[in-house]
Design a protein around this motif. Structure first.
Motif, PDB file in Angstrom:
ATOM      1  N   SER A  88       0.831  -1.207   0.000  1.00  0.00           N
ATOM      2  CA  SER A  88       0.000   0.000   0.000  1.00  0.00           C
ATOM      3  C   SER A  88       0.864   1.256   0.000  1.00  0.00           C
ATOM      4  O   SER A  88       2.055   1.214   0.309  1.00  0.00           O
ATOM      5  CB  SER A  88      -0.914  -0.004   1.224  1.00  0.00           C
ATOM      6  OG  SER A  88      -0.146  -0.145   2.412  1.00  0.00           O
ATOM      7  N   CYS A  89       0.224   2.387  -0.318  1.00  0.00           N
ATOM      8  CA  CYS A  89       0.970   3.642  -0.451  1.00  0.00           C
ATOM      9  C   CYS A  89       1.252   4.298   0.890  1.00  0.00           C
ATOM     10  O   CYS A  89       2.236   5.041   1.033  1.00  0.00           O
ATOM     11  CB  CYS A  89       0.206   4.605  -1.357  1.00  0.00           C
ATOM     12  SG  CYS A  89      -1.288   5.337  -0.607  1.00  0.00           S
ATOM     13  N   GLY A  90       0.380   4.102   1.876  1.00  0.00           N
ATOM     14  CA  GLY A  90       0.596   4.659   3.198  1.00  0.00           C
ATOM     15  C   GLY A  90       0.058   6.052   3.431  1.00  0.00           C
ATOM     16  O   GLY A  90       0.081   6.547   4.561  1.00  0.00           O
ATOM     17  N   HIS A  91      -0.444   6.718   2.379  1.00  0.00           N
ATOM     18  CA  HIS A  91      -0.862   8.113   2.579  1.00  0.00           C
ATOM     19  C   HIS A  91      -2.266   8.431   2.065  1.00  0.00           C
ATOM     20  O   HIS A  91      -2.752   9.539   2.254  1.00  0.00           O
ATOM     21  CB  HIS A  91       0.148   9.069   1.950  1.00  0.00           C
ATOM     22  CG  HIS A  91       0.431   8.786   0.497  1.00  0.00           C
ATOM     23  ND1 HIS A  91      -0.456   9.067  -0.520  1.00  0.00           N
ATOM     24  CD2 HIS A  91       1.521   8.225  -0.101  1.00  0.00           C
ATOM     25  CE1 HIS A  91       0.070   8.711  -1.680  1.00  0.00           C
ATOM     26  NE2 HIS A  91       1.270   8.193  -1.455  1.00  0.00           N
ATOM     27  N   CYS A  92      -2.948   7.492   1.400  1.00  0.00           N
ATOM     28  CA  CYS A  92      -4.315   7.755   0.948  1.00  0.00           C
ATOM     29  C   CYS A  92      -5.282   7.574   2.117  1.00  0.00           C
ATOM     30  O   CYS A  92      -4.889   7.134   3.208  1.00  0.00           O
ATOM     31  CB  CYS A  92      -4.684   6.819  -0.201  1.00  0.00           C
ATOM     32  SG  CYS A  92      -4.834   5.079   0.280  1.00  0.00           S
ATOM     33  N   TYR A  93      -6.545   7.906   1.909  1.00  0.00           N
ATOM     34  CA  TYR A  93      -7.532   7.815   2.996  1.00  0.00           C
ATOM     35  C   TYR A  93      -7.624   6.410   3.591  1.00  0.00           C
ATOM     36  O   TYR A  93      -7.549   6.257   4.828  1.00  0.00           O
ATOM     37  CB  TYR A  93      -8.911   8.291   2.520  1.00  0.00           C
ATOM     38  CG  TYR A  93      -9.987   8.057   3.552  1.00  0.00           C
ATOM     39  CD1 TYR A  93     -10.095   8.881   4.669  1.00  0.00           C
ATOM     40  CD2 TYR A  93     -10.879   6.986   3.426  1.00  0.00           C
ATOM     41  CE1 TYR A  93     -11.063   8.652   5.630  1.00  0.00           C
ATOM     42  CE2 TYR A  93     -11.850   6.758   4.397  1.00  0.00           C
ATOM     43  CZ  TYR A  93     -11.936   7.594   5.490  1.00  0.00           C
ATOM     44  OH  TYR A  93     -12.899   7.356   6.450  1.00  0.00           O
ATOM     45  N   VAL A  97      -6.657   5.467   7.644  1.00  0.00           N
ATOM     46  CA  VAL A  97      -7.639   4.984   8.629  1.00  0.00           C
ATOM     47  C   VAL A  97      -7.444   3.497   8.926  1.00  0.00           C
ATOM     48  O   VAL A  97      -8.335   2.844   9.467  1.00  0.00           O
ATOM     49  CB  VAL A  97      -9.089   5.262   8.179  1.00  0.00           C
ATOM     50  CG1 VAL A  97      -9.321   6.759   8.058  1.00  0.00           C
ATOM     51  CG2 VAL A  97      -9.425   4.549   6.867  1.00  0.00           C
ATOM     52  N   GLY A  98      -6.281   2.948   8.572  1.00  0.00           N
ATOM     53  CA  GLY A  98      -5.952   1.585   8.948  1.00  0.00           C
ATOM     54  C   GLY A  98      -6.504   0.504   8.063  1.00  0.00           C
ATOM     55  O   GLY A  98      -6.648  -0.642   8.502  1.00  0.00           O
ATOM     56  N   ARG A  99      -6.801   0.849   6.788  1.00  0.00           N
ATOM     57  CA  ARG A  99      -7.320  -0.157   5.865  1.00  0.00           C
ATOM     58  C   ARG A  99      -6.493  -0.182   4.576  1.00  0.00           C
ATOM     59  O   ARG A  99      -6.990   0.073   3.481  1.00  0.00           O
ATOM     60  CB  ARG A  99      -8.789   0.116   5.592  1.00  0.00           C
ATOM     61  CG  ARG A  99      -9.630  -0.033   6.867  1.00  0.00           C
ATOM     62  CD  ARG A  99     -11.045   0.443   6.716  1.00  0.00           C
ATOM     63  NE  ARG A  99     -11.821  -0.440   5.860  1.00  0.00           N
ATOM     64  CZ  ARG A  99     -13.127  -0.251   5.613  1.00  0.00           C
ATOM     65  NH1 ARG A  99     -13.764   0.779   6.159  1.00  0.00           N
ATOM     66  NH2 ARG A  99     -13.779  -1.083   4.837  1.00  0.00           N
ATOM     67  N   PRO A 100      -5.215  -0.525   4.707  1.00  0.00           N
ATOM     68  CA  PRO A 100      -4.334  -0.538   3.534  1.00  0.00           C
ATOM     69  C   PRO A 100      -4.719  -1.589   2.505  1.00  0.00           C
ATOM     70  O   PRO A 100      -4.274  -1.526   1.360  1.00  0.00           O
ATOM     71  CB  PRO A 100      -2.955  -0.843   4.142  1.00  0.00           C
ATOM     72  CG  PRO A 100      -3.266  -1.589   5.407  1.00  0.00           C
ATOM     73  CD  PRO A 100      -4.513  -0.945   5.934  1.00  0.00           C
ATOM     74  N   ASN A 101      -5.550  -2.553   2.895  1.00  0.00           N
ATOM     75  CA  ASN A 101      -5.978  -3.601   1.970  1.00  0.00           C
ATOM     76  C   ASN A 101      -6.873  -3.075   0.857  1.00  0.00           C
ATOM     77  O   ASN A 101      -7.099  -3.765  -0.139  1.00  0.00           O
ATOM     78  CB  ASN A 101      -6.695  -4.715   2.727  1.00  0.00           C
ATOM     79  CG  ASN A 101      -7.810  -4.209   3.630  1.00  0.00           C
ATOM     80  OD1 ASN A 101      -7.665  -3.190   4.303  1.00  0.00           O
ATOM     81  ND2 ASN A 101      -8.922  -4.911   3.668  1.00  0.00           N
ATOM     82  N   VAL A 102      -7.395  -1.859   1.021  1.00  0.00           N
ATOM     83  CA  VAL A 102      -8.165  -1.216  -0.053  1.00  0.00           C
ATOM     84  C   VAL A 102      -7.524   0.126  -0.408  1.00  0.00           C
ATOM     85  O   VAL A 102      -8.202   1.087  -0.759  1.00  0.00           O
ATOM     86  CB  VAL A 102      -9.658  -1.071   0.297  1.00  0.00           C
ATOM     87  CG1 VAL A 102     -10.363  -2.407   0.199  1.00  0.00           C
ATOM     88  CG2 VAL A 102      -9.874  -0.457   1.677  1.00  0.00           C
ATOM     89  N   CYS A 103      -6.223   0.178  -0.320  1.00  0.00           N
ATOM     90  CA  CYS A 103      -5.444   1.367  -0.693  1.00  0.00           C
ATOM     91  C   CYS A 103      -5.819   1.840  -2.094  1.00  0.00           C
ATOM     92  O   CYS A 103      -6.103   1.042  -2.992  1.00  0.00           O
ATOM     93  CB  CYS A 103      -3.961   1.013  -0.651  1.00  0.00           C
ATOM     94  SG  CYS A 103      -2.837   2.225  -1.365  1.00  0.00           S
ATOM     95  N   ALA A 104      -5.842   3.147  -2.269  1.00  0.00           N
ATOM     96  CA  ALA A 104      -6.178   3.719  -3.580  1.00  0.00           C
ATOM     97  C   ALA A 104      -5.167   3.330  -4.651  1.00  0.00           C
ATOM     98  O   ALA A 104      -5.478   3.344  -5.838  1.00  0.00           O
ATOM     99  CB  ALA A 104      -6.268   5.241  -3.474  1.00  0.00           C
ATOM    100  N   GLU A 105      -3.955   2.960  -4.230  1.00  0.00           N
ATOM    101  CA  GLU A 105      -2.912   2.549  -5.169  1.00  0.00           C
ATOM    102  C   GLU A 105      -2.471   1.112  -4.884  1.00  0.00           C
ATOM    103  O   GLU A 105      -1.319   0.740  -5.092  1.00  0.00           O
ATOM    104  CB  GLU A 105      -1.707   3.498  -5.071  1.00  0.00           C
ATOM    105  CG  GLU A 105      -2.057   4.952  -5.390  1.00  0.00           C
ATOM    106  CD  GLU A 105      -0.888   5.901  -5.185  1.00  0.00           C
ATOM    107  OE1 GLU A 105       0.282   5.433  -5.251  1.00  0.00           O
ATOM    108  OE2 GLU A 105      -1.131   7.097  -4.948  1.00  0.00           O
ATOM    109  N   LEU A 106      -3.403   0.289  -4.439  1.00  0.00           N
ATOM    110  CA  LEU A 106      -3.102  -1.066  -4.001  1.00  0.00           C
ATOM    111  C   LEU A 106      -2.359  -1.883  -5.050  1.00  0.00           C
ATOM    112  O   LEU A 106      -2.726  -1.899  -6.227  1.00  0.00           O
ATOM    113  CB  LEU A 106      -4.410  -1.780  -3.649  1.00  0.00           C
ATOM    114  CG  LEU A 106      -4.294  -3.247  -3.218  1.00  0.00           C
ATOM    115  CD1 LEU A 106      -3.575  -3.363  -1.882  1.00  0.00           C
ATOM    116  CD2 LEU A 106      -5.683  -3.881  -3.141  1.00  0.00           C
TER     117      LEU A 106
END
Length: 337
Positions: A88-93, A97-106
């Motif tokens: 995950s990118c680490g900086h998207c919404y 909020v602790g949900r990197p599994n649906v990262c905007a740049e997953l």
């Protein structure tokens, strides 16, 4: 190095590739074993909408760190690790909020970037989780499948008051059963499937009651048993299941969806709101690797119960076809590198 690559749908090869060098912040893992998942088969058959070809598949893998990139401590070389495939990118919404599994740049290792069906794989250092020596290699390879169950359970918060209904006794269903029983101590677990052998696996993994719904109406059967599920997990993901689950659920119940179908289904708003149901969806895992490793170390789950077959990686096509076609005897298949 040897890598298992799907060059295009229906064309899988074992090819020679250069050994990758870890980039800044990355480690390289010498893979020891990897598990076959349904999504690997879907990529092979051309049914995964997220995959791009050619692709080295595999997102369930265990091995040892043998090289590190810049800004990674050399002391990590030699660690026994499993790889979290969620990059995950680490900086998207979602990340914030602790949900990197649906990262905007997953990016998912084995889907969007090359995976663990290879002698070597690189990934971010934070994605390589140390496995204690008390957990055998084969069981360590099973950490990722259990993170799928851990993720849905973290949302649904099962407890001893719950009567759980699990649709599907495949690997996702069985890991969920083990978590519900061994970790969360739910009152009763009912499992429904259409394959008797899978239902036997469900009982061996902690189900209290199993139902083959091939030729019966599940609603009628549960009414006979006076069962109103308070927690329902859909680990089969057929579009007919969610509408049925809404009808079966107790008031104030929670329903969790562990996968997805592209086919539409029709839901009744009244049926949901009148019972104030909560519906959760879950994709991959959200930093659940340390949790599952602790479950294994404390023997709250028994991953060895799911491992039915092992093959050397050079027999990957035979292993994939067995996993795909033998739903009666086969559960998890491990490839050895």
């Amino acid at each position: 190095m040897k890598s298992i690559t799907v060059q295009q749908p229906e064309k899988l090869v074992i090819e020679e590739r250069p050994v990758p060098h870890p980039q800044k912040g990355e480690v390289r893992i010498r893979v020891a074993s990897a598990g076959i998942c349904g999504s690997d088969v879907h990529i092979y058959r051309g049914h995964n909408p997220f995959a791009r070809y050619p692709r080295v598949i595999g997102h369930e893998f265990f091995g040892h760190i043998d090289a590190v990139g810049e800004d990674v401590e050399t002391s990590r070389i030699g660690e026994r690790v499993v790889g979290d495939p969620v990059v995950s990118c680490g900086h998207c919404y979602p990340c914030l909020v602790g949900r990197p599994n649906v990262c905007a740049e997953l990016q998912v290792i084995g889907v969007h970037r090359d995976g663990g069906f290879s002698e070597y794989v690189t990934l971010p250092a934070k994605n390589a989780h140390v496995v204690p020596d008390s957990i055998p290699d084969n069981e360590a390879t099973m950490v990722e499948p259990f993170t799928i169950a851990a993720n849905i359970c973290a949302q649904m918060k099962p407890g001893p008051l719950d009567t759980a209904l699990v649709y599907g006794a495949g690997p996702m269903g069985l890991t969920s059963i083990q978590a519900l029983r061994g970790v969360y101590g739910v009152k009763e677990i009912i499992v429904v499937d259409r394959i008797d052998e899978r239902l036997e696996m469900a009982k061996a993994n902690g189900a209290d009651r199993v139902i083959n719904n091939t030729n019966l109406d599940l609603k009628t059967e549960l009414e006979k048993l006076a069962i109103r599920p308070t927690l329902i997990i859909d680990a089969a993901c057929h579009p007919s299941i969610l509408p049925e689950a809404i009808g079966l659920a107790s008031p104030a119940a929670r329903i969790g969806i562990m996968g997805f179908s592209s086919e539409p289904c029709v839901l009744s708003q009244q049926a949901i709101t009148s019972k104030e149901l909560t519906i959760y969806s879950s994709r991959l895992n959200s930093n659940r690797f340390p949790l599952v490793i602790s479950w294994m170390a404390e023997r709250k789950i028994q991953p060895e119960k799911l491992i039915t077959h092992q093959y050397p990686y050079i027999q990957v096509i035979e292993a994939m076809e067995l996993f795909e076609k033998d739903q009666k005897q086969c559960c998890k298949v491990l490839l050895k590198f």
